[in-house]
Design a protein around this motif. Structure first.
Motif, PDB file in Angstrom:
ATOM      1  N   UNK A 179       0.819  -1.211   0.000  1.00  0.00           N
ATOM      2  CA  UNK A 179       0.000   0.000   0.000  1.00  0.00           C
ATOM      3  C   UNK A 179       0.858   1.269   0.000  1.00  0.00           C
ATOM      4  N   UNK A 180       1.992   1.217  -0.728  1.00  0.00           N
ATOM      5  CA  UNK A 180       2.837   2.385  -0.871  1.00  0.00           C
ATOM      6  C   UNK A 180       3.681   2.717   0.334  1.00  0.00           C
ATOM      7  N   UNK A 181       3.704   1.818   1.327  1.00  0.00           N
ATOM      8  CA  UNK A 181       4.494   2.052   2.532  1.00  0.00           C
ATOM      9  C   UNK A 181       5.321   0.813   2.853  1.00  0.00           C
ATOM     10  N   UNK A 182       6.336   1.001   3.698  1.00  0.00           N
ATOM     11  CA  UNK A 182       7.152  -0.132   4.125  1.00  0.00           C
ATOM     12  C   UNK A 182       6.259  -1.179   4.776  1.00  0.00           C
ATOM     13  N   UNK A 183       6.475  -2.427   4.389  1.00  0.00           N
ATOM     14  CA  UNK A 183       5.708  -3.551   4.948  1.00  0.00           C
ATOM     15  C   UNK A 183       6.404  -3.963   6.232  1.00  0.00           C
ATOM     16  N   UNK A 184       5.878  -3.515   7.358  1.00  0.00           N
ATOM     17  CA  UNK A 184       6.586  -3.688   8.624  1.00  0.00           C
ATOM     18  C   UNK A 184       5.904  -4.714   9.521  1.00  0.00           C
ATOM     19  N   UNK A 185       6.667  -5.142  10.514  1.00  0.00           N
ATOM     20  CA  UNK A 185       6.188  -6.044  11.557  1.00  0.00           C
ATOM     21  C   UNK A 185       5.809  -5.180  12.762  1.00  0.00           C
ATOM     22  N   UNK A 186       4.542  -5.267  13.173  1.00  0.00           N
ATOM     23  CA  UNK A 186       4.078  -4.461  14.287  1.00  0.00           C
ATOM     24  C   UNK A 186       4.702  -4.822  15.616  1.00  0.00           C
ATOM     25  N   UNK A 187       5.377  -5.975  15.682  1.00  0.00           N
ATOM     26  CA  UNK A 187       6.028  -6.353  16.947  1.00  0.00           C
ATOM     27  C   UNK A 187       7.230  -5.478  17.250  1.00  0.00           C
ATOM     28  N   UNK A 188       8.025  -5.167  16.217  1.00  0.00           N
ATOM     29  CA  UNK A 188       9.245  -4.398  16.475  1.00  0.00           C
ATOM     30  C   UNK A 188       9.507  -3.288  15.466  1.00  0.00           C
ATOM     31  N   UNK A 189       8.601  -3.108  14.501  1.00  0.00           N
ATOM     32  CA  UNK A 189       8.762  -2.044  13.521  1.00  0.00           C
ATOM     33  C   UNK A 189       9.721  -2.356  12.394  1.00  0.00           C
ATOM     34  N   UNK A 190      10.266  -3.575  12.347  1.00  0.00           N
ATOM     35  CA  UNK A 190      11.218  -3.931  11.286  1.00  0.00           C
ATOM     36  C   UNK A 190      10.491  -4.157   9.967  1.00  0.00           C
ATOM     37  N   UNK A 191      11.163  -3.806   8.871  1.00  0.00           N
ATOM     38  CA  UNK A 191      10.584  -4.005   7.547  1.00  0.00           C
ATOM     39  C   UNK A 191      10.855  -5.416   7.059  1.00  0.00           C
TER      40      UNK A 191
END
Length: 362
Positions: free
Chosen positions: A266-278
């Motif tokens: 969706x035009x944004x970094x695909x991150x992990x909500x657990x730690x914010x890593x892409x």
């Protein structure tokens, strides 16, 4: 007479003292050549070869300290609507499969070999027949929350064991497998349908309860890996766009410093909500196939028999072919001349797109 004798003795002593003095050092003859012995060079130490790893991870090809070849993975359905972002646990998956669900949206199937080390995973969503077939190719324990009528018919007819967070034993809160948290990621508030979670600890407990930690007899996951997976003769693929529908595409940008593709949703970094890593992967595979709408809700049937596609690794991309066959067969990938494809050692992201869509790379 005594005086003469004493003088004579004294003279003898003086003569003796003169004879005992040191002689001068001889002077070197300047015409005489001097032989110089050359120093023997110190031999260079022989480098110690890097020992071959004892074991390799069956899903990623990375070195590991124990034999995991018979360890059974789990495959978890993940919600991928924009309103459900960020997902959790997605960056820890060994393989991510992204496929259309209905109405142009996609869902993920995240495959984990070692759930005991994971944190939260979610949000968990409903099953589809073709996601289950991909999970079957890994002999994985399938984890989902509800299902399409087609899959429930298959499950009941075959008496399948799956871990369902909506129907059956594990839908009960007392089972401890699933729970809801509408604030599952700090700073976000989710609709009810985007709030279902599980965890590595809950999954590990479930596997032990049913003695599902090891593969079925005779199962072997067959995949070839290479230390350098960049395909020979590939075109430049520093940015790869994989379209699923007119409204949904996943973009991968190559990071030369790490040798990984960074995913965007969706035009944004695909991150992990657990730690914010892409989410970052070594291998990107895009497989073309036929999607057929099967009901008024827009659900689809997916042909997983065989087809064409693309493979990107190390900033290069080539066309490939693929095949699967039966529901319990794994996906296999080949170069255009029919040779088994060697993946790079690392995480893989597999996109299954309609034949009407084409991958672009630059």
């Amino acid at each position: 007479m005594k005086r003469i004798t004493c003088l004579f003795c004294a003279l003898l002593l003086l003569l003796s003292a003169g004879c005992g003095s040191e002689k001068p050092e001889p002077t070197a003859d300047p015409t005489e050549s001097v032989s110089i012995v050359p120093e023997t060079p110190t031999p260079e130490p022989t480098p110690t070869p890097t020992p071959e790893p004892a074991f390799y991870h069956p899903l990623t090809g990375l070195p590991c300290e124990e034999d995991l070849s018979q360890k059974r993975p789990v495959a978890v359905m993940l919600n991928n609507l924009k309103a459900a972002q960020p997902q959790q646990g997605n960056s820890d998956a060994d393989i991510i499969y992204e496929m259309l669900a209905e109405g142009g949206i996609t869902r993920m199937l995240a495959v984990y070999l070692e759930p005991e080390g994971l944190g939260l995973i979610g949000s968990v969503r409903s099953a589809r027949q073709y996601y289950w077939e991909v999970a079957q190719g890994h002999d994985a324990v399938y984890i989902h929350a509800g299902a399409s009528p087609e899959f429930y018919e298959t499950k009941n007819r075959l008496g399948l064991f799956t871990v369902d967070g909506v129907n059956g034993y594990y839908s009960s809160a007392s089972a401890g497998m699933f729970w809801r948290n509408r604030e599952r990621v700090p700073g976000h508030y989710y609709a009810y349908e985007h709030s279902l979670l599980t965890s590595g600890e809950a999954i590990t407990t479930m596997l032990a309860k049913w003695e599902l930690e090891e593969h079925s007899d005779g199962y072997t996951y067959e995949m070839t890996f290479a230390n350098d997976g960049a395909p020979a003769g590939g075109v430049s693929a520093l940015t790869v766009s994989v379209p699923f529908s007119s409204s949904k595409a996943t973009v991968f940008r190559y990071d030369g410093d790490t040798g990984l593709y960074l995913a965007e949703e969706y035009g944004e970094a695909y991150i992990d909500g657990n730690d914010g890593s892409q989410v970052a992967v070594t291998n990107l595979l895009a497989l073309q196939t036929t999607y057929t709408v099967v009901d008024n809700a827009g659900r689809v049937k997916v042909d997983l028999s065989s087809g064409k596609g693309w493979f990107a690794c190390g900033g290069k991309m080539i066309p490939i072919t693929w095949e699967k066959g039966g529901a319990d067969q794994q996906l296999r990938y080949f170069t255009e001349d029919g040779q088994p494809l060697a993946l790079g050692r690392g995480v893989s992201y597999v996109c299954v797109i309609p034949t009407s869509q084409t991958v672009t790379a630059e």
